[in-house]
Design a protein around this motif. Structure first.
Motif, PDB file in Angstrom:
ATOM      1  N   TYR A 368       0.931  -1.153  -0.089  1.00 58.43           N
ATOM      2  CA  TYR A 368      -0.098  -0.056   0.032  1.00 58.43           C
ATOM      3  C   TYR A 368       0.911   1.182  -0.026  1.00 58.43           C
ATOM      4  CZ  TYR A 368      -2.917  -3.904   1.739  1.00 58.43           C
ATOM      5  OH  TYR A 368      -3.580  -4.837   1.983  1.00 58.43           O
ATOM      6  N   VAL A 369       0.196   2.112  -0.241  1.00 61.51           N
ATOM      7  CA  VAL A 369       0.798   3.667  -0.115  1.00 61.51           C
ATOM      8  C   VAL A 369       1.642   3.872   1.114  1.00 61.51           C
ATOM      9  CG1 VAL A 369       0.737   6.038  -0.619  1.00 61.51           C
ATOM     10  CG2 VAL A 369      -0.531   4.558  -2.089  1.00 61.51           C
ATOM     11  N   ARG A 370       2.991   3.821   1.117  1.00 64.26           N
ATOM     12  CA  ARG A 370       3.819   4.043   2.151  1.00 64.26           C
ATOM     13  C   ARG A 370       3.319   3.327   3.456  1.00 64.26           C
ATOM     14  NH1 ARG A 370       6.723   9.484   3.250  1.00 64.26           N
ATOM     15  NH2 ARG A 370       8.522   8.038   2.977  1.00 64.26           N
ATOM     16  N   ASP A 371       2.968   1.926   3.050  1.00 61.68           N
ATOM     17  CA  ASP A 371       2.544   1.127   4.307  1.00 61.68           C
ATOM     18  C   ASP A 371       3.492   1.066   5.425  1.00 61.68           C
ATOM     19  OD1 ASP A 371       4.312  -0.614   2.786  1.00 61.68           O
ATOM     20  OD2 ASP A 371       2.690  -1.665   2.049  1.00 61.68           O
ATOM     21  N   ALA A 372       4.973   0.749   5.147  1.00 57.66           N
ATOM     22  CA  ALA A 372       5.886   0.451   6.361  1.00 57.66           C
ATOM     23  C   ALA A 372       6.067   1.974   6.833  1.00 57.66           C
ATOM     24  CB  ALA A 372       7.293   0.081   5.514  1.00 57.66           C
ATOM     25  N   TYR A 483      -7.421   5.643   7.528  1.00 53.99           N
ATOM     26  CA  TYR A 483      -7.861   6.500   6.494  1.00 53.99           C
ATOM     27  C   TYR A 483      -8.236   5.703   5.197  1.00 53.99           C
ATOM     28  CZ  TYR A 483      -3.218   5.345   5.390  1.00 53.99           C
ATOM     29  OH  TYR A 483      -1.955   4.667   5.184  1.00 53.99           O
ATOM     30  N   GLN A 484      -9.154   6.788   4.528  1.00 55.36           N
ATOM     31  CA  GLN A 484      -9.328   6.082   3.116  1.00 55.36           C
ATOM     32  C   GLN A 484      -8.354   6.669   2.157  1.00 55.36           C
ATOM     33  OE1 GLN A 484     -12.839   7.900   1.513  1.00 55.36           O
ATOM     34  NE2 GLN A 484     -12.397   7.129  -0.437  1.00 55.36           N
ATOM     35  N   GLN A 485      -7.738   5.623   1.579  1.00 58.46           N
ATOM     36  CA  GLN A 485      -6.483   5.897   0.421  1.00 58.46           C
ATOM     37  C   GLN A 485      -6.745   6.739  -0.592  1.00 58.46           C
ATOM     38  OE1 GLN A 485      -3.453   2.729   0.370  1.00 58.46           O
ATOM     39  NE2 GLN A 485      -4.077   2.722  -1.742  1.00 58.46           N
ATOM     40  N   ILE A 486      -6.065   7.782  -1.142  1.00 55.33           N
ATOM     41  CA  ILE A 486      -6.199   8.326  -2.286  1.00 55.33           C
ATOM     42  C   ILE A 486      -5.169   7.885  -3.293  1.00 55.33           C
ATOM     43  CG2 ILE A 486      -6.074  10.675  -3.572  1.00 55.33           C
ATOM     44  CD1 ILE A 486      -6.998  11.870  -1.142  1.00 55.33           C
TER      45      ILE A 486
END
Length: 516
Positions: A368-372, A483-486
């Motif tokens: 996912y976006v910047r998950d770590a 959050y909801q991802q963009i």
């Protein structure tokens, strides 16, 4: 080519299109991770589904405006009370191996899902299916165990991609993954694990041949490496562009950014119960998150607004539950939890942890976006609030297979969830209704309310039921919605393509400006 498939569906129901220009050129798509499998019924992952939707067709699909339209079905299904759906099937369609698509194919595929509960990882969505009756060679009647209002939307899932019954019967899921055969616009060529998946255009595709001849999917977990590959012209489309690197793409002469609010939310999931190999509860979890007050304390110790601002450069939307606003079941009256460290510490003290508590947070890298980075920031916030947190991250395939799917990711684990139905059912059922492969929480009231919601055909009453479920969920706190991802995509300017909120990548709806 975008949306022409849907427009033509109005005029053409039974006959395949005549072929246009021969497919040409190649497009390379970089996802963050490799699929765990190419047997669509045995997965619940967007990266696998995005590959699969090239190979397989479903009875229904969502068009570019996310409206459900017929695909291998010729018209919208007819509800047959008390609990069946009649579907008319398209004629003249062949699988890649030459088998004819017909009622036998639909029966085999859907009954495999209905009977695959606890065996196939993607079958959860189709648990209401009882049996499929063949009315005639191109008409089926899907009998469900109870009225199922979500039938049509669920049939857009790639898990229900139609299989050739003669080729597939009796084969294990590993065999189907090695040689996936569908009716879709692309044929499988090869899969070099963790390197690339290569697909070639199906020249005799029933809608007409794709414009692009070769599609390659590459897994590139590292954000910077993915962006560099895009800059260097090694790939044409990259998912999950981190916001802080977006400006690089936006200013590049040969690239552009395409964005969309995602159907995906990111959340921390709790273990409250321990599950066995059949995903059934064996008793309370032997850890602090079995106590609701500890779960609530963790929620109050997290500053999700700060995560969005600092880690995501503002590219996220707060949510009160795991339902974004575009989902059926969303309740605008519910507000996201706000940071309250004092309340978090009081809840911990009430639970017997006045001196703090220690937990481990598990999460993926590169999915996912910047998950770590998000997980690292959460770890710091929790530790400051007296919840000493150790972070462990894994590549996504290892994370799912060795941790999540076998119930070893406790007490807290990070996951993103997006569902193409945009409906509360396909969020709450797979993530929280036990037993289930992702579920580590048992609440009989929740299970009962969900089971009731799955049978309510009246939309107003069904919405009211999900609002009641939302309130129970918030009170019991089986997860912390962050959050909801963009979604941000980096795209080569040679490619005609626009991001969708449902995260679908489909080369059939792409074209190359230079034709190569």
């Amino acid at each position: 080519m975008i949306a022409w498939k849907t427009i033509l569906a109005v005029a053409v129901l039974l006959l395949p299109l005549t072929a246009g220009a021969a497919p040409a050129g190649k497009v390379v798509i970089a996802q963050g991770v490799d699929p765990t499998t190419l047997d669509m019924a045995n997965q619940s992952e967007s990266p696998a589904s995005n590959v699969g939707r090239h190979i397989f067709d479903t009875l229904y699909e969502r068009d570019q405006n996310l409206k459900v339209v017929p695909n291998l079905a010729t018209e919208m299904p007819k509800f047959v009370p008390p609990s069946a759906w009649e579907v008319k099937l398209r004629r003249g369609v062949k699988f890649h191996n030459g088998e004819e698509f017909n009622a036998d194919s639909a029966k085999f595929t859907l009954e495999r899902l209905g009977q695959g509960q606890g065996k196939l990882r993607g079958a959860t969505f189709f648990s209401p299916i009882d049996r499929v009756e063949i009315v005639d060679p191109y008409t089926i009647k899907v009998h469900t165990k109870k009225p199922w209002p979500l039938f049509t939307a669920s049939m857009t899932f790639t898990q229900s991609g139609m299989l050739p019954p003669k080729e597939s019967a009796g084969k294990e899921t590993a065999d189907l993954s090695k040689k996936p055969i569908g009716t879709g616009p692309y044929k499988f060529v090869r899969w070099s694990k963790d390197e690339e998946i290569v697909l070639e255009a199906n020249d005799v595709y029933w809608w007409g041949a794709p414009q692009i001849k070769t599609v390659v999917f590459k897994p590139i977990p590292d954000d910077a490496v993915r962006v560099a590959a895009l800059q260097n012209g090694e790939i044409d489309l990259a998912v999950n562009i981190p916001p802080h690197l977006g400006a690089i793409i936006d200013k590049h002469p040969k690239l552009f950014l395409s964005t969309a609010p995602s159907i995906r939310t990111i959340q921390l999931m709790f273990y409250t119960h321990q599950m066995d190999a059949q995903h059934k509860a064996t008793g309370p979890y032997n850890g602090p998150t079995a106590d609701k007050r500890v779960r609530q304390a963790i929620a109050y110790a997290i500053d999700a607004d700060e995560l969005i601002k600092t880690v995501l450069d503002g590219k996220g939307v707060r949510v009160a539950t795991t339902l974004p606003s575009m989902h059926f079941g969303f309740d605008p009256k519910l507000s996201p939890i706000k940071l309250d460290v004092a309340k978090a510490k009081k809840l911990l003290a009430d639970a017997g942890f006045a001196n703090g508590v220690e937990i481990t947070l598990h999460g993926p890298r590169g999915r996912y976006v910047r998950d770590a980075e998000v997980a690292e920031a959460v770890t710091g916030q929790l530790t400051k609030a007296g919840i000493k947190t150790t972070l462990r991250t894994y590549d996504f395939v290892t994370y799912l297979n060795n941790m999540v799917y076998v119930h070893k990711a406790g007490p807290v684990w990070l996951i993103g969830w997006g569902t193409g139905t945009m409906d509360a059912e396909t969020v709450y059922v797979p993530l929280f209704r036990s037993p289930g492969i992702f579920v580590n929480w048992l609440n009989e009231d929740f299970n009962r309310m969900i089971d009731e919601a799955q049978t309510i055909m009246d939309e107003k009453k069904r919405l009211e039921q999900y609002h009641r479920i939302n309130r129970l969920w918030v009170e019991e706190m089986p997860a912390v919605p962050l959050y909801q991802q963009i979604d941000l995509y980096g795209v080569a300017k040679r490619l005609n393509w626009k991001a969708r909120s449902d995260e679908v990548l489909q080369a059939y709806n792409m074209s190359l400006k230079d034709g190569k």
